[in-house]
Design a protein around this motif. Structure first.
Motif, PDB file in Angstrom:
ATOM      1  N   LEU A  56      -1.210   1.476  -6.429  1.00  0.00           N
ATOM      2  CA  LEU A  56      -1.234   0.034  -6.186  1.00  0.00           C
ATOM      3  C   LEU A  56       0.170  -0.324  -5.704  1.00  0.00           C
ATOM      4  CD1 LEU A  56      -3.165  -2.479  -6.743  1.00  0.00           C
ATOM      5  CD2 LEU A  56      -1.797  -2.828  -8.782  1.00  0.00           C
ATOM      6  N   THR A  57       0.280  -0.740  -4.429  1.00  0.00           N
ATOM      7  CA  THR A  57       1.612  -1.032  -3.895  1.00  0.00           C
ATOM      8  C   THR A  57       2.139  -2.348  -4.470  1.00  0.00           C
ATOM      9  OG1 THR A  57       0.754  -2.258  -2.044  1.00  0.00           O
ATOM     10  CG2 THR A  57       1.037   0.101  -1.711  1.00  0.00           C
ATOM     11  N   LYS A  58       3.430  -2.588  -4.259  1.00  0.00           N
ATOM     12  CA  LYS A  58       4.041  -3.817  -4.769  1.00  0.00           C
ATOM     13  C   LYS A  58       3.386  -5.050  -4.137  1.00  0.00           C
ATOM     14  CE  LYS A  58       8.507  -5.948  -5.626  1.00  0.00           C
ATOM     15  NZ  LYS A  58       9.941  -5.888  -5.457  1.00  0.00           N
ATOM     16  N   GLU A  59       3.113  -4.975  -2.832  1.00  0.00           N
ATOM     17  CA  GLU A  59       2.504  -6.111  -2.135  1.00  0.00           C
ATOM     18  C   GLU A  59       1.113  -6.392  -2.710  1.00  0.00           C
ATOM     19  OE1 GLU A  59       4.002  -3.511  -0.547  1.00  0.00           O
ATOM     20  OE2 GLU A  59       5.800  -4.717  -0.209  1.00  0.00           O
ATOM     21  N   GLN A  60       0.349  -5.303  -2.953  1.00  0.00           N
ATOM     22  CA  GLN A  60      -0.988  -5.489  -3.531  1.00  0.00           C
ATOM     23  C   GLN A  60      -0.882  -6.064  -4.934  1.00  0.00           C
ATOM     24  OE1 GLN A  60      -2.235  -1.448  -3.076  1.00  0.00           O
ATOM     25  NE2 GLN A  60      -3.387  -1.842  -1.202  1.00  0.00           N
ATOM     26  N   ALA A  61       0.080  -5.569  -5.709  1.00  0.00           N
ATOM     27  CA  ALA A  61       0.254  -6.051  -7.088  1.00  0.00           C
ATOM     28  C   ALA A  61       0.566  -7.546  -7.092  1.00  0.00           C
ATOM     29  CB  ALA A  61       1.372  -5.272  -7.774  1.00  0.00           C
ATOM     30  N   LEU A  62       1.370  -8.018  -6.139  1.00  0.00           N
ATOM     31  CA  LEU A  62       1.716  -9.441  -6.079  1.00  0.00           C
ATOM     32  C   LEU A  62       0.516 -10.268  -5.619  1.00  0.00           C
ATOM     33  CD1 LEU A  62       5.291  -9.220  -4.539  1.00  0.00           C
ATOM     34  CD2 LEU A  62       4.713  -9.886  -6.869  1.00  0.00           C
ATOM     35  N   ALA A  63      -0.234  -9.741  -4.631  1.00  0.00           N
ATOM     36  CA  ALA A  63      -1.386 -10.491  -4.121  1.00  0.00           C
ATOM     37  C   ALA A  63      -2.468 -10.641  -5.181  1.00  0.00           C
ATOM     38  CB  ALA A  63      -1.946  -9.805  -2.886  1.00  0.00           C
ATOM     39  N   TRP A  64      -2.618  -9.632  -6.037  1.00  0.00           N
ATOM     40  CA  TRP A  64      -3.650  -9.684  -7.075  1.00  0.00           C
ATOM     41  C   TRP A  64      -3.096 -10.215  -8.395  1.00  0.00           C
ATOM     42  CZ3 TRP A  64      -8.805  -8.713  -6.157  1.00  0.00           C
ATOM     43  CH2 TRP A  64      -9.098  -8.206  -4.892  1.00  0.00           C
ATOM     44  N   SER A  65      -1.823 -10.571  -8.427  1.00  0.00           N
ATOM     45  CA  SER A  65      -1.183 -11.151  -9.622  1.00  0.00           C
ATOM     46  C   SER A  65      -1.360 -10.280 -10.859  1.00  0.00           C
ATOM     47  CB  SER A  65      -1.744 -12.547  -9.919  1.00  0.00           C
ATOM     48  OG  SER A  65      -1.244 -13.477  -9.011  1.00  0.00           O
ATOM     49  N   VAL A  66      -1.249  -8.961 -10.699  1.00  0.00           N
ATOM     50  CA  VAL A  66      -1.407  -8.099 -11.870  1.00  0.00           C
ATOM     51  C   VAL A  66      -0.216  -8.273 -12.809  1.00  0.00           C
ATOM     52  CG1 VAL A  66      -2.827  -6.382 -10.690  1.00  0.00           C
ATOM     53  CG2 VAL A  66      -0.366  -6.083 -10.755  1.00  0.00           C
ATOM     54  N   VAL A  67      -0.414  -7.893 -14.054  1.00  0.00           N
ATOM     55  CA  VAL A  67       0.601  -8.133 -15.082  1.00  0.00           C
ATOM     56  C   VAL A  67       0.832  -6.865 -15.906  1.00  0.00           C
ATOM     57  CG1 VAL A  67       0.219 -10.615 -15.302  1.00  0.00           C
ATOM     58  CG2 VAL A  67      -1.229  -9.043 -16.567  1.00  0.00           C
ATOM     59  N   GLY A  68       1.869  -6.893 -16.717  1.00  0.00           N
ATOM     60  CA  GLY A  68       2.120  -5.834 -17.690  1.00  0.00           C
ATOM     61  C   GLY A  68       2.543  -4.517 -17.067  1.00  0.00           C
ATOM     62  N   PRO A  69       2.259  -3.393 -17.764  1.00  0.00           N
ATOM     63  CA  PRO A  69       2.654  -2.079 -17.242  1.00  0.00           C
ATOM     64  C   PRO A  69       2.069  -1.799 -15.861  1.00  0.00           C
ATOM     65  CG  PRO A  69       2.000  -1.893 -19.536  1.00  0.00           C
ATOM     66  CD  PRO A  69       1.693  -3.290 -19.124  1.00  0.00           C
ATOM     67  N   THR A  70       0.903  -2.355 -15.558  1.00  0.00           N
ATOM     68  CA  THR A  70       0.296  -2.160 -14.234  1.00  0.00           C
ATOM     69  C   THR A  70       1.212  -2.725 -13.154  1.00  0.00           C
ATOM     70  OG1 THR A  70      -1.821  -2.477 -15.332  1.00  0.00           O
ATOM     71  CG2 THR A  70      -1.834  -2.507 -12.932  1.00  0.00           C
ATOM     72  N   ALA A  71       1.776  -3.926 -13.392  1.00  0.00           N
ATOM     73  CA  ALA A  71       2.679  -4.537 -12.414  1.00  0.00           C
ATOM     74  C   ALA A  71       4.028  -3.817 -12.408  1.00  0.00           C
ATOM     75  CB  ALA A  71       2.876  -6.014 -12.751  1.00  0.00           C
ATOM     76  N   ARG A  72       4.540  -3.513 -13.610  1.00  0.00           N
ATOM     77  CA  ARG A  72       5.881  -2.894 -13.686  1.00  0.00           C
ATOM     78  C   ARG A  72       5.881  -1.496 -13.075  1.00  0.00           C
ATOM     79  NH1 ARG A  72       5.802  -5.889 -18.503  1.00  0.00           N
ATOM     80  NH2 ARG A  72       5.168  -4.175 -19.823  1.00  0.00           N
ATOM     81  N   ALA A  73       4.741  -0.785 -13.137  1.00  0.00           N
ATOM     82  CA  ALA A  73       4.673   0.541 -12.521  1.00  0.00           C
ATOM     83  C   ALA A  73       4.561   0.441 -11.005  1.00  0.00           C
ATOM     84  CB  ALA A  73       3.478   1.307 -13.083  1.00  0.00           C
ATOM     85  N   SER A  74       4.298  -0.768 -10.492  1.00  0.00           N
ATOM     86  CA  SER A  74       4.267  -0.972  -9.031  1.00  0.00           C
ATOM     87  C   SER A  74       5.538  -1.648  -8.545  1.00  0.00           C
ATOM     88  CB  SER A  74       3.055  -1.832  -8.645  1.00  0.00           C
ATOM     89  OG  SER A  74       1.870  -1.125  -8.888  1.00  0.00           O
ATOM     90  N   GLY A  75       6.558  -1.678  -9.362  1.00  0.00           N
ATOM     91  CA  GLY A  75       7.847  -2.217  -8.936  1.00  0.00           C
ATOM     92  C   GLY A  75       7.993  -3.725  -9.091  1.00  0.00           C
ATOM     93  N   VAL A  76       7.028  -4.387  -9.748  1.00  0.00           N
ATOM     94  CA  VAL A  76       7.141  -5.833  -9.965  1.00  0.00           C
ATOM     95  C   VAL A  76       7.863  -6.057 -11.299  1.00  0.00           C
ATOM     96  CG1 VAL A  76       5.896  -8.009 -10.151  1.00  0.00           C
ATOM     97  CG2 VAL A  76       4.981  -6.186  -8.721  1.00  0.00           C
ATOM     98  N   ASP A  77       9.055  -6.612 -11.207  1.00  0.00           N
ATOM     99  CA  ASP A  77       9.919  -6.705 -12.392  1.00  0.00           C
ATOM    100  C   ASP A  77       9.606  -7.979 -13.178  1.00  0.00           C
ATOM    101  OD1 ASP A  77      11.896  -6.469 -14.226  1.00  0.00           O
ATOM    102  OD2 ASP A  77      13.572  -6.752 -12.855  1.00  0.00           O
ATOM    103  N   ILE A  78       8.508  -7.947 -13.946  1.00  0.00           N
ATOM    104  CA  ILE A  78       8.171  -9.115 -14.770  1.00  0.00           C
ATOM    105  C   ILE A  78       7.896  -8.672 -16.198  1.00  0.00           C
ATOM    106  CG2 ILE A  78       7.272 -10.618 -12.965  1.00  0.00           C
ATOM    107  CD1 ILE A  78       4.438  -9.696 -13.717  1.00  0.00           C
ATOM    108  N   ASP A  79       8.282  -9.484 -17.129  1.00  0.00           N
ATOM    109  CA  ASP A  79       7.951  -9.274 -18.536  1.00  0.00           C
ATOM    110  C   ASP A  79       8.175 -10.608 -19.238  1.00  0.00           C
ATOM    111  OD1 ASP A  79       8.005  -8.619 -21.320  1.00  0.00           O
ATOM    112  OD2 ASP A  79       8.223  -6.518 -20.748  1.00  0.00           O
ATOM    113  N   VAL A  80       7.106 -11.162 -19.782  1.00  0.00           N
ATOM    114  CA  VAL A  80       7.197 -12.502 -20.380  1.00  0.00           C
ATOM    115  C   VAL A  80       8.210 -12.533 -21.525  1.00  0.00           C
ATOM    116  CG1 VAL A  80       5.872 -14.295 -21.567  1.00  0.00           C
ATOM    117  CG2 VAL A  80       4.831 -13.008 -19.729  1.00  0.00           C
ATOM    118  N   ARG A  81       8.361 -11.414 -22.209  1.00  0.00           N
ATOM    119  CA  ARG A  81       9.296 -11.396 -23.351  1.00  0.00           C
ATOM    120  C   ARG A  81      10.714 -11.700 -22.887  1.00  0.00           C
ATOM    121  NH1 ARG A  81       8.406  -5.502 -25.423  1.00  0.00           N
ATOM    122  NH2 ARG A  81       8.117  -5.192 -23.194  1.00  0.00           N
TER     123      ARG A  81
END
Lengths: 150, 396
Positions: free
Chosen positions: B207-232
Motif C-alpha cells: 500500500l503506497t503512501k499516496e494510496q494510504a492517504l487517499a483511503w485515510s488508513v490509520v495505525g500500523p497500516t498507515a505508519r508502515a506506508s510512511g504516513v507519520d501519524i499517531d493520535v497519542r
C-alpha cells in the motif's frame, strides 16, 4: 487562531466557526459549498478524513465530515444541513475513496442521498431482506425509544 | 466474452469468522493465481451500537462500547469517555491519566503479539504462533491482577478510572514487562532475520503512501506506508505527552513493514509503561461529574490497529443524543481493494490479514469454480504453507 483556520476564513468567508476548544473546531457551511471546502481541506491543507456522522434532528439532517489535521492534532468538523423534504448532499466519495463507505452507510441508515456517489448500494444490510424505506437512525423509526422526544 | 474475462473466477473468503470481532466477506476476483479485483461485504456481525448507545446513560455507555471488540476492549471505552469529557469540558485527575496509559499500552502489547502469532500461523510458522501467544499470556495475567479480567477490563468511566494500580502490583508488572521484552526481542530477531519469512512478506500487499492517504488508513497500516501519524503524539491525551517515546514509521508499505512496525511498537509500549510506573502521581483516580451539558464532544485514541474515533452529541439529558463510533478497521479494510490487487492468491489471506482486522479464521475460506467447491478452507491454507515450503527449499 490556527494557520489553517485563517486560510479557510480567507478563502471561504461564509464559514461560521465554533471553537469548542483549540483542538476541536466546528465549521458550519452552506450545503452547496461542501465539495469545494472538503477538497481545500484535503488537497491543499493536507487533512485526513476521519469519519462522517449523520444525525436526524428536528430541523433536518445534519451531516458532519470530521477532518483531522495531524500535525496540530486538531479536528475540523464540516457541518452541513439538508432539509427533510430534500435530503440531498453532494457526495465526497466521488473524488475521495475514504468517504465512500460512510456515505453508503448514511444513505442506508438515514436515507440521505449523496449525489454523484459511485456506488450507493446497501452496505451493512446487503445480504438481508431489509426494507428500502426503513431507516433505523431516523427519529421516526418505530422501535426508537421516546426518551429524547420529551 | 473476451479471453481475459473467460478465465476470471471468484474466490470467496468469509463471511463469518467466529475467532474475529469484525467478520467480513471478501470476494476475490482472480485470473489464474493472480488477484485482479476485490469486493468487500460487511454487516454480518452488526450489533447496532450506535442505535443502542442513545438508550443508555453516560455511565453505561463505556460498558457497551467495550464489547465492540474483545481484543482492544480498552480503546473504545477510552475514546467514549474522552468524548464525554470533551463534551462536559472536564479533565480527569493525573493519576487516572497515567493508569489509562498503562492499561492502554498493555493492550497494545497483547494485541500486537496476537497478530504476530496469527501471521506466523498463516504462512505455516506455527512455532512463531505458539511463541507469540505464550508471551502474550504474561500480559493477560497482569490485566487479571489489575482489573480482575483478562479482557473487558471495565477500566474507564467518565471522569477517571475504576481500578487503581496498588503499590504491590508494580514489581509484578515490571517483572512481566522484563520477561515480555526479553522474549519479544528474541522473537523479533528470529522473525526479521529469517530469509523465508522475509521472502514471504517483503513486497507483498504493498500500500503506497499516496494510496494510504487517499483511503485515510490509520495505525500500523498507515505508519508502515510512511504516513507519520499517531493520535497519542498528535492529539495528546492521558499521560502520553509526559513520557518520552517514539512513533515507529517505515516507508515500504508491504506486509513485512507492517509486521516490523508492530514488533517495534511493542518495545515503545514497554517504554511508556515503565515511564508511567516510575512517575505515577498520587491522588484520586476519578472526578465527580454532575451533569453533561448540551453540546458535542470528540474523543479519539490510538488503538492497537489505529485511531478510534467517537463523537457524542448531548442534549443535556443523562444519555447521548447521537453517538458515532468508528473503529480503525473501518478505514483499513477498505484499502484492501488496492493492496490485494496484482498479488498471488497464496498471499491474499496474508494481505487481507495484514491490516489486523482479526481476520484469522482461514478455516472458513472456500473456493468455487462453476458452482462446485474447488478448494476448501484447509486447502487454501495448505496452498499458503506450500509456498513457504517451496521458499524453504530454495533458501536451504
Amino acid at each position: 487562531m490556527s494557520n489553517s483556520l485563517i486560510l479557510i476564513r480567507e478563502r471561504f468567508p461564509e464559514v461560521q466557526v465554533f471553537e469548542k476548544n483549540p483542538r476541536r473546531l466546528y465549521l458550519t457551511i452552506p450545503r452547496e459549498e461542501l465539495t469545494k471546502i472538503a477538497q481545500f481541506l484535503h488537497k491543499e491543507l493536507g487533512m485526513r478524513l476521519s469519519i462522517c456522522t449523520g444525525i436526524d434532528t428536528r430541523d433536518g439532517f445534519e451531516v458532519l465530515y470530521h477532518f483531522s489535521e495531524d500535525k496540530t492534532g486538531t479536528i475540523y468538523t464540516l457541518k452541513v444541513f439538508a432539509p427533510k423534504d430534500d435530503p440531498k448532499i453532494d457526495s465526497q466519495g466521488a473524488w475521495f475513496p475514504a468517504a465512500q463507505w460512510i456515505e453508503r452507510e448514511m444513505h442506508e441508515l438515514l436515507g440521505i442521498d449523496f449525489v454523484g456517489h459511485p456506488n450507493l448500494t446497501p452496505f451493512l444490510t446487503s445480504d438481508t431482506n431489509w426494507e428500502a424505506d426503513r431507516y433505523p437512525l431516523r427519529r421516526d423509526y418505530e422501535n426508537r425509544s421516546e426518551s429524547h422526544e420529551r | 466474452m473476451s479471453d481475459e474475462t473467460k478465465t476470471r473466477r471468484i474466490v470467496p473468503i468469509g463471511p463469518y469468522h467466529p475467532l474475529q470481532e469484525e467478520p467480513e466477506f471478501f470476494k476475490l476476483i482472480v485470473e489464474g493465481e493472480t488477484v485482479v479485483d476485490l469486493e468487500i461485504h460487511l454487516g454480518y456481525n452488526h450489533r447496532g451500537h450506535e442505535f443502542i448507545s442513545p438508550e443508555l446513560t453516560y455511565e453505561q455507555v463505556p460498558f457497551l462500547v467495550e464489547r465492540i471488540c474483545g481484543i482492544c476492549s480498552n480503546s473504545h471505552p477510552l475514546a467514549a469517555v474522552l468524548a464525554i469529557e470533551d463534551c462536559a469540558g472536564i479533565k480527569p485527575p493525573p493519576r487516572a491519566n497515567y493508569i489509562r496509559s498503562i492499561i492502554h499500552e498493555l493492550e497494545r502489547i497483547h494485541s500486537h503479539l496476537l497478530w504476530v502469532g496469527l501471521a506466523g500461523h498463516f504462512i505455516g510458522y506455527n512455532t512463531v504462533w505458539m511463541w507469540a501467544w505464550r508471551y502474550r499470556e504474561h500480559v493477560l495475567q497482569v490485566f487479571e491482577m489489575i482489573t480482575g479480567n483478562r479482557n473487558h477490563y471495565a477500566a474507564n468511566k467518565p471522569g477517571g478510572v475504576r481500578w487503581d494500580i496498588k503499590p504491590e502490583y508494580i514489581p509484578e508488572i515490571r517483572a512481566a514487562l522484563d520477561l515480555v521484552e526479553k522474549k519479544t526481542l528474541m522473537l523479533t530477531k528470529a522473525v526479521l532475520d529469517d530469509p523465508v519469512i522475509r521472502a514471504r512478506l517483503e513486497g507483498v500487499g504493498v500500500l503506497t503512501k499516496e494510496q494510504a492517504l487517499a483511503w485515510s488508513v490509520v495505525g500500523p497500516t498507515a505508519r508502515a506506508s510512511g504516513v507519520d501519524i499517531d493520535v497519542r503524539r498528535d492529539d495528546p491525551h492521558c499521560a502520553y505527552d509526559q513520557i518520552p517515546w517514539n512513533v515507529v514509521v517505515l516507508p515500504e508499505g508491504d506486509v513485512f513493514a507492517k509486521a516490523k512496525v508492530r514488533l517495534l511498537e511493542i518495545f515503545e509500549s514497554i517504554r511508556i509503561i515503565r515511564g508511567c510506573l516510575g512517575n505515577l502521581p498520587d491522588g484520586p483516580i476519578d472526578t465527580r461529574i454532575d451533569e453533561i451539558p448540551p453540546g458535542e464532544g470528540i474523543g479519539r485514541t490510538e488503538a492497537p490497529r489505529g485511531e478510534v474515533f467517537h463523537y457524542i452529541r448531548s442534549d443535556g439529558s443523562n444519555r447521548p443524543l447521537r453517538h458515532k463510533i468508528r473503529a480503525p478497521s473501518y478505514m483499513n479494510i477498505a484499502s484492501n481493494v488496492v493492496a490485494v490487487k496484482g498479488g498471488s492468491i497464496a498471499d491474499a489471506a496474508l494481505t487481507l490479514a495484514a491490516v489486523d482486522p482479526c481476520y484469522c479464521c482461514t478455516e472458513r475460506m472456500a473456493a468455487f469454480e462453476d458452482g462446485k467447491l474447488k478448494y476448501s478452507g484447509k486447502e487454501l491454507l495448505r496452498l499458503s504453507w506450500q509456498k513457504t515450503e517451496r521458499l524453504r527449499e530454495r533458501f536451504k
